[in-house]
Design a protein around this motif. Structure first.
Motif, short mmCIF file in Angstrom:
data_model
loop_
_atom_site.label_atom_id
_atom_site.label_comp_id
_atom_site.label_asym_id
_atom_site.label_seq_id
_atom_site.Cartn_x
_atom_site.Cartn_y
_atom_site.Cartn_z
N ALA A 1 0.83 -1.20 0.00
CA ALA A 1 0.00 0.00 0.00
C ALA A 1 0.87 1.25 0.00
CB ALA A 1 -0.93 -0.01 1.21
N VAL A 2 1.93 1.22 0.77
CA VAL A 2 2.88 2.35 0.79
C VAL A 2 3.49 2.53 -0.60
CG1 VAL A 2 5.05 3.21 1.74
CG2 VAL A 2 3.37 2.14 3.24
N GLY A 3 3.80 1.41 -1.27
CA GLY A 3 4.33 1.49 -2.62
C GLY A 3 3.37 2.17 -3.58
N GLY A 4 2.07 1.89 -3.42
CA GLY A 4 1.08 2.55 -4.27
C GLY A 4 1.03 4.05 -4.05
N ILE A 5 1.26 4.48 -2.81
CA ILE A 5 1.30 5.92 -2.52
C ILE A 5 2.56 6.54 -3.13
CG2 ILE A 5 1.53 7.62 -0.66
CD1 ILE A 5 -0.09 5.63 1.10
N LEU A 6 3.69 5.86 -2.95
CA LEU A 6 4.96 6.42 -3.42
C LEU A 6 5.05 6.54 -4.93
CD1 LEU A 6 7.53 4.63 -1.07
CD2 LEU A 6 7.07 7.08 -1.19
N ILE A 7 4.50 5.58 -5.65
CA ILE A 7 4.70 5.56 -7.10
C ILE A 7 4.05 6.76 -7.77
CG2 ILE A 7 2.65 4.25 -7.82
CD1 ILE A 7 4.65 2.58 -9.58
N VAL A 8 3.06 7.37 -7.12
CA VAL A 8 2.44 8.58 -7.65
C VAL A 8 3.32 9.79 -7.40
CG1 VAL A 8 0.41 10.09 -7.47
CG2 VAL A 8 0.14 7.61 -7.36
N ARG A 9 4.10 9.75 -6.34
CA ARG A 9 4.88 10.92 -5.93
C ARG A 9 6.23 11.03 -6.61
NH1 ARG A 9 4.10 11.23 0.66
NH2 ARG A 9 1.80 11.25 0.69
N ARG B 1 9.18 10.86 -9.51
CA ARG B 1 9.29 11.25 -10.90
C ARG B 1 10.32 10.36 -11.59
NH1 ARG B 1 5.48 13.13 -9.16
NH2 ARG B 1 4.83 15.32 -8.98
N GLY B 2 10.03 10.00 -12.82
CA GLY B 2 10.98 9.21 -13.60
C GLY B 2 10.59 7.74 -13.65
N LEU B 3 10.73 7.15 -14.83
CA LEU B 3 10.34 5.76 -15.03
C LEU B 3 11.20 4.79 -14.24
CD1 LEU B 3 9.54 5.68 -18.87
CD2 LEU B 3 7.93 5.65 -16.95
N VAL B 4 12.49 5.12 -14.07
CA VAL B 4 13.40 4.21 -13.35
C VAL B 4 12.97 4.10 -11.89
CG1 VAL B 4 15.77 3.84 -12.56
CG2 VAL B 4 15.34 4.66 -14.89
N ALA B 5 12.69 5.25 -11.26
CA ALA B 5 12.26 5.24 -9.86
C ALA B 5 10.92 4.52 -9.71
CB ALA B 5 12.15 6.67 -9.33
N ARG C 1 -8.18 10.16 -12.88
CA ARG C 1 -8.15 9.22 -14.00
C ARG C 1 -8.02 7.78 -13.51
NH1 ARG C 1 -3.22 11.55 -17.29
NH2 ARG C 1 -2.51 11.83 -15.13
N LEU C 2 -8.64 6.88 -14.25
CA LEU C 2 -8.51 5.45 -13.95
C LEU C 2 -7.26 4.89 -14.60
CD1 LEU C 2 -9.66 2.84 -12.75
CD2 LEU C 2 -10.98 2.55 -14.85
N MET C 3 -7.02 5.28 -15.84
CA MET C 3 -5.86 4.80 -16.58
C MET C 3 -4.99 5.97 -17.02
SD MET C 3 -5.63 1.54 -16.77
CE MET C 3 -6.68 0.14 -16.34
N THR C 4 -3.70 5.84 -16.82
CA THR C 4 -2.74 6.81 -17.31
C THR C 4 -1.64 6.06 -18.07
OG1 THR C 4 -1.32 6.67 -15.36
CG2 THR C 4 -3.14 8.26 -15.28
N ARG C 5 -0.76 6.79 -18.69
CA ARG C 5 0.36 6.14 -19.39
C ARG C 5 1.18 5.31 -18.42
NH1 ARG C 5 5.63 8.01 -20.17
NH2 ARG C 5 6.74 7.05 -21.96
N GLY C 6 1.42 5.86 -17.22
CA GLY C 6 2.19 5.12 -16.23
C GLY C 6 1.47 3.85 -15.77
N THR C 7 0.12 3.96 -15.64
CA THR C 7 -0.65 2.79 -15.24
C THR C 7 -0.57 1.69 -16.28
OG1 THR C 7 -2.20 4.23 -14.06
CG2 THR C 7 -2.93 1.99 -14.52
#
Length: 443
Positions: free
Chosen positions: A174-182, A184-188, A235-241
């Motif tokens: 769950a913490v990972g889901g919060i962090l991935i929005v915050r 920047r950058g595809l590698v991170a 949004r439900l779907m984004t490029r990152g999603t």
């Protein structure tokens, strides 16, 4: 099979009606991530795909119709709140791209520590059960199958390390889901994605445990949505999603195939390796709706393909909240069946998964569970409205994350069956309070 064309066509039509209704709910709520919309989309996919993928397998449409009624019941509170959604959505979108990243570093450290501990606890648990990492490295399929058989035979004993690893993994994902929005950058983002699901993948390969990975994905998605809503993104779907989904599929499909290969064959399924894998994949992905519909027809009109054992009367929540029920009603004995009754179509599917609705109907009856679903829908709508209107509503965010897990597991059985869920919910809430304190303290 031609004699079943009418019922199968009716069931597909009902499924499509679920989708049409969900589009109407989305129009009213103005968001694709409203719980009512997500529930409708989920059950459209979990009915339509099995019905079409196994087009030759007959089905009683009554079970699909009942699920459609639960979608309506769950959505009614959101529809009754129609006047609130435009202003609430506007408040959320006013925060677009303005979310604070304060505290993210501390959150990332906690995330890494929890997942590292989870993996360490897996190793310790294996040693306590008499297994070694070496045998899993040398022959992973045989070792996983041996562990699975030991678990089925009751030879795997619970311990603090196995229990703690499950709880920590659910909190961390769950913490990972919060962090991935915050970040920047595809590698991170890719690094967070891998770290979030690595323990669950290990569970799948070591314990032959599929459920943890998919439930972890539901928590991850719920936290990701909560984090996006805080930043005004509905949004439900984004490029990152989409990239995340593609990456997960690339990793997941081979891991899932290996897990299926680790299982012994079924007397109702094929014996060759490829046939066995496809049999289990179909059973896991599509079996639930056929099993539930057969049982539902048995319960409602007394006609079914299989034979079932039912409780003598209503059990008032025991099946739906079994973790609590076993404490409050220790003398109650589960009737034979449910977990040991397998619905099967020879060579096609076999499953003991009847969705959460079989147990819920045992608890509250057909009409009662619709009332219960409306109450849960009201809680979901209220929590989501609070998330839209406020940046850091911790209780609402935590509830939303676990509501997504609850909605996902509805195709298996109630999420509240497991005691680990309650501990994980408390843990996520504590983490969110700490994150809010750090964000407000640095602002």
């Amino acid at each position: 099979m031609s004699g079943f064309f009418g019922p199968k066509f009716t069931a597909i039509l009902i499924s499509i009606t679920i989708l049409a209704f969900t589009f109407g709910v989305r129009h009213v709520t103005r968001s694709w991530t409203n719980p009512a919309v997500l529930y409708g989309l989920f059950w459209f996919s979990m009915t339509f795909l099995p019905l079409v993928a196994l087009i030759d397998v007959p089905i009683y449409p009554g079970g699909v119709a009942f699920i459609a009624l639960t979608v309506i019941a769950f959505s009614v509170p959101a529809l009754l709140m129609a006047r609130l959604w435009p202003a609430s959505v506007a408040l959320s979108q006013a925060r677009r791209d303005s979310s604070s990243l304060s505290g993210s570093r501390s959150l990332a450290v906690a995330f890494i520590v929890m997942q590292a501990l989870t993996l360490c606890f897996v190793v310790i648990n294996l040693q306590l059960q008499g297994f070694t990492i070496a045998e899993f490295a040398a022959n992973p399929i045989a070792a996983a199958n041996r562990y699975l058989m030991a678990r089925y035979d009751g030879l795997v004993s619970p311990n603090i390390f196995s229990q703690a690893s499950v709880v920590l993994n659910y909190i961390a994902v769950a913490v990972g889901g919060i962090l991935i929005v915050r970040v920047r950058g595809l590698v991170a983002q890719a690094a967070i994605l891998v770290a979030a699901f690595l323990p669950s993948l290990v569970y799948m390969q070591v314990y032959a445990d599929k459920g943890t990975l998919f439930l972890a994905a539901a928590y991850f998605f719920g936290a990701l949505v909560a984090s996006r809503v805080a930043a005004g993104d509905l949004r439900l779907m984004t490029r990152g999603t989409l990239i995340s989904i593609f990456t997960c599929l690339v990793i997941l499909v081979p891991a899932l195939v290996l897990t299926m290969a680790a299982r012994n064959g079924s007397p109702n399924g094929p014996t060759d390796a490829i046939g066995k894998i496809m049999f289990y994949l179909r059973s896991y992905a599509f079996g639930h709706i056929y099993a539930f519909s057969d049982w539902f027809n048995h319960y409602l009109v007394g006609s079914s393909v299989m034979e079932y054992t039912d409780p003598a009367g209503n059990t008032w929540g025991y099946w739906s909240v079994m973790a609590v029920g076993e404490i409050l009603w220790p003398e109650y004995e589960l009737p034979d069946g449910y977990f040991t009754e397998y619905f099967f179509v020879s060579g096609v599917i076999q499953t003991n998964v009847y969705t959460m609705f079989r147990g819920a109907i045992y608890d509250f009856g057909v009409s009662g569970i619709l009332i219960v679903m409306s109450l849960i829908g009201w809680a979901g709508a209220a929590s989501y409205q609070r998330m839209l209107a406020t940046r850091h509503p911790v209780i609402s965010q935590s509830f939303f994350i676990f509501l997504i897990g609850f909605l996902y597991t509805s195709f298996i059985f109630s999420l509240l069956t497991w005691t680990s869920i309650y501990a994980a919910a408390i843990g996520v809430t504590v983490v969110l309070f700490a994150d809010r304190a750090l964000s407000e303290g640095n602002s």
